[in-house]
Scaffold this active site. Structure first.
Site, PDB file in Angstrom:
ATOM      1  N   GLU A   1       0.834  -1.198   0.000  1.00 29.87           N
ATOM      2  CA  GLU A   1       0.000   0.000   0.000  1.00 29.87           C
ATOM      3  C   GLU A   1       0.870   1.251   0.000  1.00 29.87           C
ATOM      4  O   GLU A   1       1.968   1.257   0.555  1.00 29.87           O
ATOM      5  CB  GLU A   1      -0.858   0.019   1.266  1.00 29.87           C
ATOM      6  CG  GLU A   1      -1.833  -1.125   1.336  1.00 29.87           C
ATOM      7  CD  GLU A   1      -2.577  -1.157   2.658  1.00 29.87           C
ATOM      8  OE1 GLU A   1      -3.400  -2.056   2.819  1.00 29.87           O
ATOM      9  OE2 GLU A   1      -2.325  -0.285   3.518  1.00 29.87           O
TER      10      GLU A   1
ATOM     11  N   CYS B   1      -2.582   1.357   8.079  1.00 28.57           N
ATOM     12  CA  CYS B   1      -1.608   0.554   7.362  1.00 28.57           C
ATOM     13  C   CYS B   1      -2.046  -0.903   7.289  1.00 28.57           C
ATOM     14  O   CYS B   1      -2.332  -1.528   8.299  1.00 28.57           O
ATOM     15  CB  CYS B   1      -0.298   0.698   8.133  1.00 28.57           C
ATOM     16  SG  CYS B   1       0.912  -0.526   7.803  1.00 28.57           S
TER      17      CYS B   1
HETATM   18  S1  SF4 Z   1       2.897  -0.810  12.458  1.00 27.61           S
HETATM   19 FE1  SF4 Z   1       4.344  -2.391  13.117  1.00 27.61          FE
HETATM   20  S2  SF4 Z   1       3.596  -4.309  12.197  1.00 27.61           S
HETATM   21 FE2  SF4 Z   1       2.582  -2.598  11.162  1.00 27.61          FE
HETATM   22  S3  SF4 Z   1       3.843  -2.257   9.344  1.00 27.61           S
HETATM   23 FE3  SF4 Z   1       4.543  -0.808  10.921  1.00 27.61          FE
HETATM   24  S4  SF4 Z   1       6.206  -1.905  11.957  1.00 27.61           S
HETATM   25 FE4  SF4 Z   1       5.079  -3.423  10.790  1.00 27.61          FE
END
Ligand code: SF4
Length: 351
Positions: free
Chosen positions: A101, A342
């Site tokens: 993404e 995310c």
């Molecule tokens: S929030 Fe944590 S688990 Fe999610 S992509 Fe970022 S580093 Fe990786």
């Protein structure tokens, strides 16, 4: 798709596996003069051509050789969501079928792109949809630059800022991320100022120390999310082996070595890291450090059970930090009406 245990990139990634130094090595290995690398970088990352045939100042025999030996892929948008606030979120498919993404965040005088550094992520943050599904593979430098280009083309505007804050832990793919930032910064590439290029990490100390020693003025953001070790360990199990005092020391060292102020990201989760004790610990952690704290309402992700804190609680955190001498701000939420967190878009699209 499973993680590539060798860490090597799939053959289909081709030229997009390489950074500028890698392209130079390639040209030298093909018996080409050094300046040829600059030409190729300008075509691929400065102009975003999709085929070797378009590189009209590169000798035809070399172009033919490259066509035969090294793919020149470009990611394909497989889903695009547009928020009422102008934020656009993209799910893109890479050359080997892995997907990542990226997000465009326009404002009056800038266009910021949040790009991914890995497909999936091994860090396992408990509030994150990407963390729940594990690592697929790391990305090549060119695959990161392509995400920024793709967003620029979709908006029809120049990208002014880019941040490695999408899927993945940038310092788990350090070389490629640095190569990507250099291509984004280079006048032969995207020409984005180094101070407008940010690495956002869970706080891998070796990476913080290494970034501090790079000559460019790239900026650093660290996801803190709690200054209480037990809370942080449960929110961010991937860095549970990192003692908070060691992280604090590394951040102080970074600020001393670079003269730049890192930012700390703190996403407030109701009943988890928004108590008075958590606030005391955060104030104590930041005291005497050169940092800026970004307080964020956490993006809600189905299945995590987490709820965002009231906005009044974010204000309390900001006011207390500011009163104690640590600059803090509440970051406005963007893309609230799309799958902005995310990994959410990918998770929904891929099931
Ligand atoms: S929030 Fe944590 S688990 Fe999610 S992509 Fe970022 S580093 Fe990786």
């Amino acid at each position: 798709m499973t993680a590539d245990p060798t860490g090597r990139l799939p053959q289909a990634v081709g030229l997009k596996a390489l950074d500028a130094a890698g392209i130079e090595q390639l040209m030298l290995s093909l018996g080409q003069p050094r300046f040829r690398a600059g030409q190729v970088v300008r075509w691929v990352h400065g102009r975003g051509v999709r085929s070797y045939a378009q590189m009209t100042d590169v000798p035809a025999p070399l172009r033919e050789r490259l066509v035969d030996t090294l793919p020149l892929p470009f990611p394909e948008i497989i889903e695009r969501q547009v928020s009422a606030d102008g934020t656009r979120k993209y799910l893109v498919r890479l050359a080997d079928g892995a997907s990542v993404e990226c997000v465009g965040l326009p404002s009056s005088d800038r266009l910021t792109v949040c790009f991914s550094t890995q497909a999936g992520c091994a860090m396992g943050c408990s509030f994150c949809a990407t963390g729940a599904s594990g690592l697929v593979r790391s990305l090549g430098a060119g695959e990161m630059v392509d995400q920024v280009r793709l967003v620029a083309e979709d908006y029809g505007e120049r990208v002014t800022n880019a941040v490695a804050m999408g899927q993945g832990e940038p310092f788990a793919n350090y070389e490629a991320v640095l190569g990507a930032l250099r291509l984004m910064n280079s006048p032969d590439g995207l020409g984005i100022g180094a101070r407008h290029l940010t690495v956002s990490t869970c706080g891998l100390i070796a990476g913080v120390n290494r970034l501090a020693s790079e000559p460019e003025q790239f900026t650093l953001a660290v996801s803190l999310h709690s200054a209480v070790q037990a809370t942080r360990n449960s929110l961010m199990p991937g860095v549970s082996g990192t003692p908070l005092p060691a992280l604090r020391e590394a951040l102080i060292g970074y600020a001393q070595a670079t003269g730049r102020r890192p930012s700390l990201e703190y996403a407030l989760v109701a009943g988890v890291n928004d108590s008075d004790e958590e606030l005391d610990a955060l104030v104590h952690f930041c005291h005497g450090m050169l940092v800026h704290v970004n307080l964020i309402p956490i993006n809600q992700v189905d299945g995590t059970g987490y709820r965002r804190s009231e906005s009044s609680r974010l204000r309390v955190f900001a006011d207390r930090l500011n009163a104690s001498g640590t600059e803090a701000s509440v970051r406005a939420e963007r893309g609230a009406d799309i799958d902005a967190a995310c990994g959410q878009l990918r998770q929904r699209a891929e099931g």
